[in-house]
Design a protein around this motif. Structure first.
Motif, PDB file in Angstrom:
ATOM      1  N   LEU A  88       0.934  -1.275  -0.182  1.00  0.00           N
ATOM      2  CA  LEU A  88      -0.211   0.355  -0.507  1.00  0.00           C
ATOM      3  C   LEU A  88       0.861   1.155   0.040  1.00  0.00           C
ATOM      4  O   LEU A  88       1.746   1.536   0.885  1.00  0.00           O
ATOM      5  CB  LEU A  88      -1.152  -0.155   1.268  1.00  0.00           C
ATOM      6  CG  LEU A  88      -1.554   1.296   1.594  1.00  0.00           C
ATOM      7  CD1 LEU A  88      -3.111   1.113   0.425  1.00  0.00           C
ATOM      8  CD2 LEU A  88      -2.379   1.938   2.394  1.00  0.00           C
ATOM      9  N   SER A  89       1.046   1.893  -0.828  1.00  0.00           N
ATOM     10  CA  SER A  89       1.702   3.176  -1.105  1.00  0.00           C
ATOM     11  C   SER A  89       0.262   4.123  -1.524  1.00  0.00           C
ATOM     12  O   SER A  89       0.108   4.388  -2.251  1.00  0.00           O
ATOM     13  CB  SER A  89       2.758   2.926  -2.366  1.00  0.00           C
ATOM     14  OG  SER A  89       2.153   3.281  -3.300  1.00  0.00           O
ATOM     15  N   TRP A  90       1.553   6.340  -1.192  1.00  0.00           N
ATOM     16  CA  TRP A  90       0.796   6.771  -1.733  1.00  0.00           C
ATOM     17  C   TRP A  90       1.729   8.082  -1.593  1.00  0.00           C
ATOM     18  O   TRP A  90       1.852   7.409  -0.733  1.00  0.00           O
ATOM     19  CB  TRP A  90      -0.833   6.554  -0.148  1.00  0.00           C
ATOM     20  CG  TRP A  90      -0.873   7.425   0.740  1.00  0.00           C
ATOM     21  CD1 TRP A  90       0.177   9.211   1.365  1.00  0.00           C
ATOM     22  CD2 TRP A  90      -0.557   6.051   2.414  1.00  0.00           C
ATOM     23  NE1 TRP A  90      -0.006   8.638   2.536  1.00  0.00           N
ATOM     24  CE2 TRP A  90      -0.304   6.875   2.937  1.00  0.00           C
ATOM     25  CE3 TRP A  90      -0.839   5.181   2.263  1.00  0.00           C
ATOM     26  CZ2 TRP A  90      -0.398   6.269   4.605  1.00  0.00           C
ATOM     27  CZ3 TRP A  90      -0.730   4.803   2.938  1.00  0.00           C
ATOM     28  CH2 TRP A  90      -0.323   5.680   4.390  1.00  0.00           C
ATOM     29  N   THR A  91       0.915   9.251  -2.298  1.00  0.00           N
ATOM     30  CA  THR A  91       1.021  10.833  -2.396  1.00  0.00           C
ATOM     31  C   THR A  91       0.417  11.554  -2.243  1.00  0.00           C
ATOM     32  O   THR A  91      -0.493  11.481  -1.483  1.00  0.00           O
ATOM     33  CB  THR A  91       2.229  10.997  -3.811  1.00  0.00           C
ATOM     34  OG1 THR A  91       0.768  10.988  -4.406  1.00  0.00           O
ATOM     35  CG2 THR A  91       2.836   9.914  -4.131  1.00  0.00           C
ATOM     36  N   SER A  92       1.621  12.233  -1.536  1.00  0.00           N
ATOM     37  CA  SER A  92       0.553  13.448  -0.833  1.00  0.00           C
ATOM     38  C   SER A  92       1.674  15.157  -1.016  1.00  0.00           C
ATOM     39  O   SER A  92       2.286  14.426  -0.974  1.00  0.00           O
ATOM     40  CB  SER A  92      -0.213  13.513   0.893  1.00  0.00           C
ATOM     41  OG  SER A  92       1.035  13.007   1.924  1.00  0.00           O
ATOM     42  N   LYS A  93       0.344  15.829  -0.637  1.00  0.00           N
ATOM     43  CA  LYS A  93       1.270  17.171  -0.803  1.00  0.00           C
ATOM     44  C   LYS A  93       0.590  18.323   0.006  1.00  0.00           C
ATOM     45  O   LYS A  93      -0.834  18.086  -0.009  1.00  0.00           O
ATOM     46  CB  LYS A  93       1.954  17.531  -2.714  1.00  0.00           C
ATOM     47  CG  LYS A  93       1.692  18.783  -2.374  1.00  0.00           C
ATOM     48  CD  LYS A  93       1.850  19.539  -3.943  1.00  0.00           C
ATOM     49  CE  LYS A  93       2.030  20.903  -4.018  1.00  0.00           C
ATOM     50  NZ  LYS A  93       2.492  21.902  -5.644  1.00  0.00           N
ATOM     51  N   ALA A  94       1.257  18.769   0.979  1.00  0.00           N
ATOM     52  CA  ALA A  94       0.771  19.672   2.421  1.00  0.00           C
ATOM     53  C   ALA A  94       1.881  20.513   2.509  1.00  0.00           C
ATOM     54  O   ALA A  94       2.988  20.248   2.256  1.00  0.00           O
ATOM     55  CB  ALA A  94      -0.250  18.708   3.122  1.00  0.00           C
ATOM     56  N   ARG A  95       1.328  21.679   2.954  1.00  0.00           N
ATOM     57  CA  ARG A  95       2.269  22.877   3.329  1.00  0.00           C
ATOM     58  C   ARG A  95       3.492  22.918   2.258  1.00  0.00           C
ATOM     59  O   ARG A  95       4.482  23.165   2.613  1.00  0.00           O
ATOM     60  CB  ARG A  95       2.233  23.140   3.961  1.00  0.00           C
ATOM     61  CG  ARG A  95       1.307  23.031   4.929  1.00  0.00           C
ATOM     62  CD  ARG A  95       1.455  23.521   6.897  1.00  0.00           C
ATOM     63  NE  ARG A  95       2.160  21.878   6.968  1.00  0.00           N
ATOM     64  CZ  ARG A  95       2.255  22.832   8.827  1.00  0.00           C
ATOM     65  NH1 ARG A  95       1.952  22.475  10.084  1.00  0.00           N
ATOM     66  NH2 ARG A  95       3.675  21.241   9.275  1.00  0.00           N
ATOM     67  N   MET A  96       3.279  22.454   1.201  1.00  0.00           N
ATOM     68  CA  MET A  96       4.625  22.770   0.100  1.00  0.00           C
ATOM     69  C   MET A  96       5.083  21.798   0.721  1.00  0.00           C
ATOM     70  O   MET A  96       6.794  21.747   0.338  1.00  0.00           O
ATOM     71  CB  MET A  96       5.719  23.684   0.595  1.00  0.00           C
ATOM     72  CG  MET A  96       3.799  25.388  -0.263  1.00  0.00           C
ATOM     73  SD  MET A  96       5.082  26.566  -0.286  1.00  0.00           S
ATOM     74  CE  MET A  96       6.452  27.097  -1.311  1.00  0.00           C
ATOM     75  N   VAL A  97       5.818  20.731   0.396  1.00  0.00           N
ATOM     76  CA  VAL A  97       5.971  19.032   1.480  1.00  0.00           C
ATOM     77  C   VAL A  97       5.550  18.424   0.467  1.00  0.00           C
ATOM     78  O   VAL A  97       4.246  18.510   0.678  1.00  0.00           O
ATOM     79  CB  VAL A  97       6.096  19.156   2.848  1.00  0.00           C
ATOM     80  CG1 VAL A  97       6.408  17.402   3.082  1.00  0.00           C
ATOM     81  CG2 VAL A  97       6.812  20.356   3.805  1.00  0.00           C
ATOM     82  N   LYS A  98       5.879  17.231  -0.517  1.00  0.00           N
ATOM     83  CA  LYS A  98       5.246  16.150  -1.025  1.00  0.00           C
ATOM     84  C   LYS A  98       6.439  15.059  -0.308  1.00  0.00           C
ATOM     85  O   LYS A  98       7.757  15.058   0.272  1.00  0.00           O
ATOM     86  CB  LYS A  98       6.367  15.795  -2.499  1.00  0.00           C
ATOM     87  CG  LYS A  98       5.144  17.554  -2.987  1.00  0.00           C
ATOM     88  CD  LYS A  98       6.347  17.371  -4.587  1.00  0.00           C
ATOM     89  CE  LYS A  98       6.259  18.629  -5.287  1.00  0.00           C
ATOM     90  NZ  LYS A  98       7.307  18.861  -6.824  1.00  0.00           N
ATOM     91  N   ARG A  99       5.894  14.373  -0.262  1.00  0.00           N
ATOM     92  CA  ARG A  99       5.499  12.854   1.277  1.00  0.00           C
ATOM     93  C   ARG A  99       5.057  11.835  -0.092  1.00  0.00           C
ATOM     94  O   ARG A  99       4.218  11.563  -0.954  1.00  0.00           O
ATOM     95  CB  ARG A  99       4.633  12.425   2.192  1.00  0.00           C
ATOM     96  CG  ARG A  99       5.444  14.028   3.179  1.00  0.00           C
ATOM     97  CD  ARG A  99       4.007  14.132   4.054  1.00  0.00           C
ATOM     98  NE  ARG A  99       3.792  15.620   4.869  1.00  0.00           N
ATOM     99  CZ  ARG A  99       3.092  16.174   5.001  1.00  0.00           C
ATOM    100  NH1 ARG A  99       1.905  15.827   4.950  1.00  0.00           N
ATOM    101  NH2 ARG A  99       3.763  16.994   5.863  1.00  0.00           N
ATOM    102  N   ILE A 100       6.202   9.983   0.009  1.00  0.00           N
ATOM    103  CA  ILE A 100       5.733   9.002  -0.133  1.00  0.00           C
ATOM    104  C   ILE A 100       5.680   8.008   1.067  1.00  0.00           C
ATOM    105  O   ILE A 100       6.418   8.741   1.668  1.00  0.00           O
ATOM    106  CB  ILE A 100       6.768   8.414  -1.204  1.00  0.00           C
ATOM    107  CG1 ILE A 100       6.389   9.268  -2.420  1.00  0.00           C
ATOM    108  CG2 ILE A 100       6.189   6.931  -1.250  1.00  0.00           C
ATOM    109  CD1 ILE A 100       8.074   8.890  -3.802  1.00  0.00           C
ATOM    110  N   TYR A 101       4.223   7.962   1.193  1.00  0.00           N
ATOM    111  CA  TYR A 101       4.603   6.694   2.202  1.00  0.00           C
ATOM    112  C   TYR A 101       4.291   5.357   1.323  1.00  0.00           C
ATOM    113  O   TYR A 101       3.443   5.265   0.402  1.00  0.00           O
ATOM    114  CB  TYR A 101       3.202   6.807   3.080  1.00  0.00           C
ATOM    115  CG  TYR A 101       3.350   7.243   3.716  1.00  0.00           C
ATOM    116  CD1 TYR A 101       3.663   8.186   5.736  1.00  0.00           C
ATOM    117  CD2 TYR A 101       3.274   9.054   3.766  1.00  0.00           C
ATOM    118  CE1 TYR A 101       3.419   8.744   6.276  1.00  0.00           C
ATOM    119  CE2 TYR A 101       2.930  10.146   4.453  1.00  0.00           C
ATOM    120  CZ  TYR A 101       3.484  10.201   5.764  1.00  0.00           C
ATOM    121  OH  TYR A 101       3.868  10.440   7.159  1.00  0.00           O
ATOM    122  N   VAL A 102       5.149   4.467   2.206  1.00  0.00           N
ATOM    123  CA  VAL A 102       5.126   3.106   1.478  1.00  0.00           C
ATOM    124  C   VAL A 102       4.634   2.315   2.415  1.00  0.00           C
ATOM    125  O   VAL A 102       5.666   1.834   3.003  1.00  0.00           O
ATOM    126  CB  VAL A 102       5.883   2.336   0.414  1.00  0.00           C
ATOM    127  CG1 VAL A 102       5.918   0.745  -0.145  1.00  0.00           C
ATOM    128  CG2 VAL A 102       5.944   3.916  -0.885  1.00  0.00           C
TER     129      VAL A 102
END
Length: 151
Positions: A88-102
């Protein structure tokens, strides 16, 4: 985000990101039970203390989005990999921070080896995150998933 989405679809984080970390634990539960708990996103607030609210837009599938509140952070994430019962993985962008969780799950003689990895990058990453916060967050996720799965 295209590059990050492509990495997450392969079950990878950005190894060149400013902040990245990965941790694993052994859970004394069947992989399918652990998977079902992990992917029930709207139930995360009931077992993950940092998550306050999750709203899934549509069904759980690659390309679906969900909105969530974790700590003081509000964001929208997109599921990039949904490969039952392993990734399970997802990406997100919040407050000018880009994230990946895997999240990766592996079955081992009735137990599950759970690994969570994350990468954080962007112009505000220094203000929004620290290595210690990410380290603590990932360990908290693993401990919470372990506790819920072993109930």
């Amino acid at each position: 985000m295209k590059k990050l989405n492509a990495l997450a679809q392969k079950g990878q984080i950005n190894e060149n990101a400013s902040i990245r970390d990965s941790h694993s634990t052994i859970i004394n539960a069947d992989i399918n039970k652990v998977w079902d708990i992990l992917v029930d996103m709207e139930d995360w607030p009931n077992w993950m203390s940092d998550v306050k609210k999750v709203t899934l837009d549509g069904e759980q599938a690659e390309g679906s989005t969900f909105k969530w509140v974790q700590g003081r952070s509000h964001g929208t994430s997109q599921i990039q990999a949904f490969k039952k019962p392993h990734t399970l993985s997802w990406t997100s962008k919040a407050r000018m921070v880009k994230r990946i969780y895997v999240w990766s799950l592996e079955s081992d003689e009735g137990q599950t080896i759970a690994t969570v990895s994350a990468s954080f990058q962007g112009t505000m990453v220094v203000l929004a995150q620290t290595h210690q916060k990410v380290y603590d967050e990932l360990l908290n996720w693993l401990e919470s998933l372990k506790n819920k799965s072993e109930e």
